[in-house]
Design an enzyme around this catalytic site. Structure first.
Site, mmCIF file in Angstrom:
data_model
loop_
_atom_site.group_PDB
_atom_site.id
_atom_site.type_symbol
_atom_site.label_atom_id
_atom_site.label_comp_id
_atom_site.label_asym_id
_atom_site.label_seq_id
_atom_site.Cartn_x
_atom_site.Cartn_y
_atom_site.Cartn_z
ATOM 1 N N ASN A 9 36.023 58.640 -48.630
ATOM 2 C CA ASN A 9 35.777 59.946 -49.232
ATOM 3 C C ASN A 9 37.068 60.791 -49.149
ATOM 4 O O ASN A 9 37.474 61.222 -48.072
ATOM 5 C CB ASN A 9 34.614 60.616 -48.470
ATOM 6 C CG ASN A 9 34.257 61.972 -49.039
ATOM 7 O OD1 ASN A 9 35.117 62.720 -49.487
ATOM 8 N ND2 ASN A 9 32.974 62.291 -49.014
ATOM 9 N N LYS A 12 36.841 64.355 -47.566
ATOM 10 C CA LYS A 12 36.721 64.296 -46.102
ATOM 11 C C LYS A 12 38.086 63.992 -45.471
ATOM 12 O O LYS A 12 38.487 64.625 -44.490
ATOM 13 C CB LYS A 12 35.810 63.110 -45.773
ATOM 14 C CG LYS A 12 34.571 63.415 -45.025
ATOM 15 C CD LYS A 12 34.019 62.076 -44.592
ATOM 16 C CE LYS A 12 32.541 62.023 -44.659
ATOM 17 N NZ LYS A 12 32.010 60.736 -44.188
ATOM 18 N N ASP A 69 30.668 60.426 -39.851
ATOM 19 C CA ASP A 69 29.438 60.356 -40.627
ATOM 20 C C ASP A 69 28.827 61.744 -40.580
ATOM 21 O O ASP A 69 28.623 62.312 -39.503
ATOM 22 C CB ASP A 69 28.454 59.311 -40.109
ATOM 23 C CG ASP A 69 27.446 58.967 -41.205
ATOM 24 O OD1 ASP A 69 27.855 58.348 -42.206
ATOM 25 O OD2 ASP A 69 26.267 59.344 -41.092
ATOM 26 N N SER A 70 28.569 62.283 -41.738
ATOM 27 C CA SER A 70 28.152 63.684 -41.780
ATOM 28 C C SER A 70 27.123 63.909 -42.870
ATOM 29 O O SER A 70 26.868 63.023 -43.680
ATOM 30 C CB SER A 70 29.388 64.564 -42.011
ATOM 31 O OG SER A 70 30.176 64.060 -43.065
ATOM 32 N N TYR A 154 27.869 69.576 -50.685
ATOM 33 C CA TYR A 154 26.914 70.700 -50.748
ATOM 34 C C TYR A 154 27.579 72.056 -50.497
ATOM 35 O O TYR A 154 26.885 73.074 -50.440
ATOM 36 C CB TYR A 154 25.792 70.475 -49.710
ATOM 37 C CG TYR A 154 25.010 69.193 -49.951
ATOM 38 C CD1 TYR A 154 23.940 69.165 -50.858
ATOM 39 C CD2 TYR A 154 25.341 68.002 -49.293
ATOM 40 C CE1 TYR A 154 23.228 67.998 -51.091
ATOM 41 C CE2 TYR A 154 24.633 66.825 -49.515
ATOM 42 C CZ TYR A 154 23.576 66.832 -50.414
ATOM 43 O OH TYR A 154 22.878 65.678 -50.648
ATOM 44 N N HIS A 192 31.249 71.919 -39.177
ATOM 45 C CA HIS A 192 30.783 70.805 -38.353
ATOM 46 C C HIS A 192 31.937 69.838 -38.042
ATOM 47 O O HIS A 192 32.107 69.388 -36.934
ATOM 48 C CB HIS A 192 29.645 70.086 -39.089
ATOM 49 C CG HIS A 192 29.936 69.789 -40.535
ATOM 50 N ND1 HIS A 192 30.510 70.705 -41.373
ATOM 51 C CD2 HIS A 192 29.773 68.656 -41.287
ATOM 52 C CE1 HIS A 192 30.670 70.172 -42.581
ATOM 53 N NE2 HIS A 192 30.234 68.936 -42.547
HETATM 54 P P1 ITT Z 1 32.522 57.629 -46.014
HETATM 55 O O1 ITT Z 1 31.240 57.038 -45.486
HETATM 56 O O2 ITT Z 1 33.384 56.660 -46.717
HETATM 57 O O3 ITT Z 1 33.262 58.432 -44.978
HETATM 58 P P2 ITT Z 1 30.701 59.271 -47.558
HETATM 59 O O4 ITT Z 1 30.859 60.391 -48.559
HETATM 60 O O5 ITT Z 1 29.797 58.126 -47.948
HETATM 61 O O6 ITT Z 1 32.147 58.733 -47.160
HETATM 62 P P3 ITT Z 1 28.836 60.087 -45.498
HETATM 63 O O7 ITT Z 1 27.963 58.893 -45.620
HETATM 64 O O8 ITT Z 1 29.178 60.598 -44.131
HETATM 65 O O9 ITT Z 1 30.233 59.902 -46.204
HETATM 66 O O10 ITT Z 1 28.138 61.266 -46.335
HETATM 67 C C1 ITT Z 1 28.662 62.545 -46.301
HETATM 68 C C2 ITT Z 1 27.953 63.431 -47.322
HETATM 69 O O11 ITT Z 1 27.458 64.597 -46.682
HETATM 70 C C3 ITT Z 1 28.964 63.920 -48.358
HETATM 71 O O12 ITT Z 1 29.001 63.055 -49.476
HETATM 72 C C4 ITT Z 1 28.427 65.296 -48.708
HETATM 73 O O13 ITT Z 1 27.399 65.186 -49.653
HETATM 74 C C5 ITT Z 1 27.817 65.763 -47.383
HETATM 75 N N1 ITT Z 1 28.814 66.514 -46.576
HETATM 76 C C6 ITT Z 1 29.382 66.124 -45.407
HETATM 77 N N2 ITT Z 1 30.273 67.027 -44.979
HETATM 78 C C7 ITT Z 1 30.289 68.000 -45.904
HETATM 79 C C8 ITT Z 1 31.024 69.189 -46.037
HETATM 80 O O14 ITT Z 1 31.947 69.541 -45.164
HETATM 81 N N3 ITT Z 1 30.778 69.947 -47.103
HETATM 82 C C9 ITT Z 1 29.861 69.594 -48.022
HETATM 83 N N4 ITT Z 1 29.133 68.491 -47.989
HETATM 84 C C10 ITT Z 1 29.339 67.668 -46.922
#
Ligand code: ITT
Length: 245
Positions: A9, A12, A69-70, A154, A192
């Site tokens: 991502n 991120k 993971d977030s 979001y 976070h």
């Molecule tokens: P990786 O697993 O490759 O790191 P991913 O996007 O699949 O990338 P996650 O499974 O952790 O990562 O999902 C994170 C989702 O949560 C992300 O796509 C957003 O929709 C939301 N999210 C997490 N942090 C956020 C932030 O700071 N602001 C807005 N949305 C966030």
């Protein structure tokens, strides 16, 4: 200290880099290292998924690895979208569709009923297998119409309770800005991810001290690679530890 960020991502990654760079970390991405692996995130918690990603990418990179993971947890939706945040509406990473689904599920509810929090679990994984996980949270509520052009996911729908202050520290978000309307530094001070990274930094020196590779070797494959890495980066590690004391 050179570390690998286990994420695909880009948004991120930008946040992780901008928070860690001033603290002396050089963050290599999976892309920089030519690692296209996408570990299956089949855990039921943020912590489990962070560990799954960190372990897999650490084995592939041979570098100390950080996975994030977030996601968003909405009280009235029993914590949804939670670990499914990235694929809430079905397609992984479709922020627009995810936001639309969230708004539909919260339709007609008051601000009080729209309470939510962002959660970030970070797992820092060493080639020897030792790892630690920390978590950060950011409380707020979901608004009815998207606002702002920064951030990702979001952010345009999330009004955090707090905001970073120009003189340092944080205070109440009196203007009701979404995390997408905030400047990077205003979000990082209260997010976070910012909180979790600060906690990781706080615990890192002691963790590294306790988990130096044993003289007799390490319990998993890639031992030579790991020891070579530790030798090559010993100075960086010592410098970091000194700066953290
Ligand atoms: P990786 O697993 O490759 O790191 P991913 O996007 O699949 O990338 P996650 O499974 O952790 O990562 O999902 C994170 C989702 O949560 C992300 O796509 C957003 O929709 C939301 N999210 C997490 N942090 C956020 C932030 O700071 N602001 C807005 N949305 C966030």
């Amino acid at each position: 200290m050179i570390i690998c960020a286990a994420t695909g991502n880009a948004a991120k990654l930008r946040e992780i880099r901008r928070i860690l760079a001033p603290r002396g970390f050089e963050v290599k991405s999976q892309k920089d290292l030519g690692i296209s692996l996408e570990p299956e995130e089949n855990g039921s918690t943020f912590r489990e998924n962070a560990r799954i990603k960190a372990q897999a990418i650490c084995l592939a990179s041979g570098l100390p690895t950080l996975a994030d993971d977030s996601g968003l947890s909405v009280d009235i939706l029993n914590g949804e979208p939670g670990v499914y945040s990235a694929r809430y509406a079905g397609t992984h990473g479709d922020d627009e569709a995810n936001n639309k689904k969230l708004l539909e599920n919260l339709k007609g509810l008051s601000e009080e009923q729209r309470r939510a929090k962002f959660v970030c679990a970070l797992c820092f994984y060493l080639p020897g297998g030792a790892h630690m996980t920390v978590e950060g949270e950011c409380a707020g509520h979901i608004i009815e119409t998207a606002r702002g052009g920064n951030g990702f996911g979001y952010d345009p729908l999330f009004v955090a309770d707090r905001i970073g202050l120009a003189g340092g520290g944080e205070g109440p978000n009196t203007q009701g800005l979404t995390t997408s309307e905030m400047e990077d530094w205003q979000k990082d001070a209260i997010s976070h991810r910012g909180k979790a990274l600060a906690m990781l930094e706080e615990k890192l020196a002691a963790f590294l001290e306790e988990n130096q590779p044993a003289a007799g070797g390490l319990p998993i494959t890639g031992v030579e690679k790991t020891l070579a890495f530790e030798r090559n980066h010993k100075d960086d590690g010592d410098k970091l530890k000194r700066s953290l004391r």
